[in-house]
Design an enzyme around this catalytic site. Structure first.
Site, mmCIF file in Angstrom:
data_model
loop_
_atom_site.group_PDB
_atom_site.id
_atom_site.type_symbol
_atom_site.label_atom_id
_atom_site.label_comp_id
_atom_site.label_asym_id
_atom_site.label_seq_id
_atom_site.Cartn_x
_atom_site.Cartn_y
_atom_site.Cartn_z
ATOM 1 C CE LYS A 1 0.296 1.961 4.288
ATOM 2 N NZ LYS A 1 0.423 3.385 4.610
ATOM 3 C CG ASP B 1 0.617 7.943 6.221
ATOM 4 O OD1 ASP B 1 1.217 7.219 5.412
ATOM 5 O OD2 ASP B 1 1.133 8.341 7.279
ATOM 6 C CG HIS C 1 -1.738 1.082 8.724
ATOM 7 N ND1 HIS C 1 -1.430 0.102 7.808
ATOM 8 C CD2 HIS C 1 -0.649 1.892 8.781
ATOM 9 C CE1 HIS C 1 -0.214 0.317 7.334
ATOM 10 N NE2 HIS C 1 0.275 1.387 7.902
#
Length: 499
Positions: A160, A247, A252
């Site tokens: 990613k 990000d 995540h």
């Protein structure tokens, strides 16, 4: 068609972008550790590929950056013999990413390795693209044209971010998919290799007391918080292109939410685990553009430090002038399925904040028959990834003594000594081990990537549009913008202002 399965012999790992930060800090250190512990297939060979001229000294620095760092920190002793032996299985090729002759030179080196090391047998190949996502499509096409081993196992590993929005991601996936089957594409979100993220599976499915709590019958709200004490120092150019939501939020944090809130899979090794994550994400509508708080860190109240920290985001030399990129983001999500309908999910993440923290909290409903006077959300289940990884309940207990039935709010906590915190290189060791094993359960499926982008693309388009909001400034090292607390109260969560 080759059936997916473990790679047990005759393996070659080709690391593209071998001179870059990802290869230096993660890929090569993890490969070295796995090799040292005997966890790679016998006679595994490694090739680094990049455009840079790498001297032997520079290559050694790339290979043993983590080992040398640990030696300096006093965490381990260097085994010069082991390092020399590992250098013997690593080769380096300088080449461009868009030239046929460069990939042909790589193929000739692979064939030489096969002749000398594998008695002429065609190798199984892992192509690890430690490259910017913009290079994935081109490099994967060149590999398929020149380096694909017919009749053997080929695995293309990409990491990613997978595009910048839904359309960009679809374009990338379609381009790669022209040449590679889905079972050959291994999409890494290294967060899935973190020890405390993997602990969630055991917490939910190896115990009888957690799973029954995880539904709207008992859970009133969910909050996910990720706080970093450092800013974008040294990587402002990269960060400014993607921002806080891309990000960590779209990948995540969403992964952690999906693992904790999905329905139980039939197995942890078949594809039902990934299928259930996809179903959970597809039940989440796009984030409402009104349900967001954005912030950007200004200079610390006491000014920048000598080490360069404490500067305002826009004063970083690597950040474009006048940037409106958010370094703090908070938003609300919901899940429109029977299990979670009506339960708000609040996510908060930011840089240059007052402390480092990553935890998920499931705020439990009040008892149906409340015989004590207890505050809102007085019970909760918390999974903390860092610092001090732990699982704990916040519970109401009797205050010791003989002054009456006074209730106190306490934590019943389970910690395991030696537990790894988020960010440990162990995550990459786990990821690489699973690539060799042929276990894709901790990798991201194409439909999962698309579903994740569909949740965030409308919000990102709003933020980055001509009339997008300007982030609120907050001081470097503070708790973030004040607006976050009113937002939490709007969602029915107790304010975290005093925590």
């Amino acid at each position: 068609m080759t059936t997916p399965g473990p790679i047990e012999e005759n393996s070659v790992v080709i690391v593209f972008g071998a001179s870059g930060d990802l290869a230096k800090k993660s890929t090569f250190p993890a490969l070295y550790t796995l090799w040292e512990e005997g966890l790679l297939p016998p006679k595994t060979q490694i090739i680094g590929y990049a455009r840079s001229d790498l001297s032997e000294e520079r290559l050694n620095e790339q290979l043993f950056w983590k080992v040398q760092d640990d030696v300096k920190e006093g965490h381990c002793e260097a085994d010069e013999g082991k390092m020399k032996e590992f250098r013997g299985i690593v080769r380096y090729v300088k080449g461009a990413y868009d030239q046929d002759d460069a990939f042909e030179a790589l193929e000739q080196l692979i064939k030489t390795i096969e002749k000398d090391t594998f008695s002429g047998a065609t190798s199984n190949r892992i192509f690890y693209l430690a490259l910017p996502p913009s290079s994935f499509a081109q490099v994967s096409a060149m590999i398929k044209k020149h380096n694909y081993a017919s009749g053997q196992i080929n695995r293309l590993v990409i990491e990613k971010p997978f595009g910048k929005d839904t359309d960009d991601c679809r374009g990338m996936m379609d381009s790669i998919g022209k040449d590679w089957r889905e079972d050959e594409i291994w999409r890494i979100d290294h967060y899935l290799g973190e020890e405390m993220v993997r602990e969630i599976y055991h917490l939910r499915f190896a115990n009888s007391f957690v799973e029954p709590l995880l539904s709207n019958k008992y859970v009133e709200a969910v909050s996910v918080v990720m706080k970093e004490t450092f800013g974008a120092e040294g990587r402002g150019g990269y960060f400014d292109e993607f921002g806080m939501i891309r990000d960590v939020g779209q990948n995540h944090l969403l992964q952690a939410i999906a693992i904790m809130m999905m329905d139980a899979p039939t197995s942890l090794t078949d594809d039902s685990l990934r299928a259930n994550k996809v179903r959970l994400l597809q039940a989440m509508p796009p984030v409402d553009t009104e349900d967001v708080v954005l912030g950007q860190y200004a200079a610390a109240e006491d000014g920048p430090k000598e080490d360069g920290t404490g500067k305002a985001y826009v004063d970083d030399e690597t950040v474009p002038d006048g940037s409106k990129t958010a370094t703090f983001a908070q938003w609300a999500m919901r899940v429109d399925n029977e299990r979670w309908k009506g339960v708000p999910v609040m996510v908060k993440c930011g840089k240059a904040l007052d402390r480092g923290l990553m935890e998920m909290t499931f705020h439990l409903r009040q008892p149906e028959h409340n015989v004590y006077d207890m505050p809102q959300h007085s019970n909760s289940l918390v999974i903390r990834m860092n610092p001090e990884p732990a699982v704990f309940f916040k519970a109401n207990l009797l205050k010791p003594g003989c002054r009456g039935e006074e209730t106190v709010h306490e934590e019943i906590k389970w910690t395991v000594p030696g537990r790894k915190v988020a960010g440990d290189k162990l995550a990459y060791e786990v990821v690489l081990t699973n690539i060799f094993k042929g276990d894709q359960s901790s990798f991201v499926r194409e439909d999962e990537v698309i579903a994740a982008w569909e949740i965030f693309t409308p919000l990102l388009q709003h933020i980055e549009g001509p009339n997008g909001p300007t982030p609120t400034l907050y001081a470097y090292g503070s708790a973030g913008p004040e607006e976050q607390y009113a937002f939490e109260e709007k969602l029915g969560l107790a304010s975290t202002k005093s925590s």
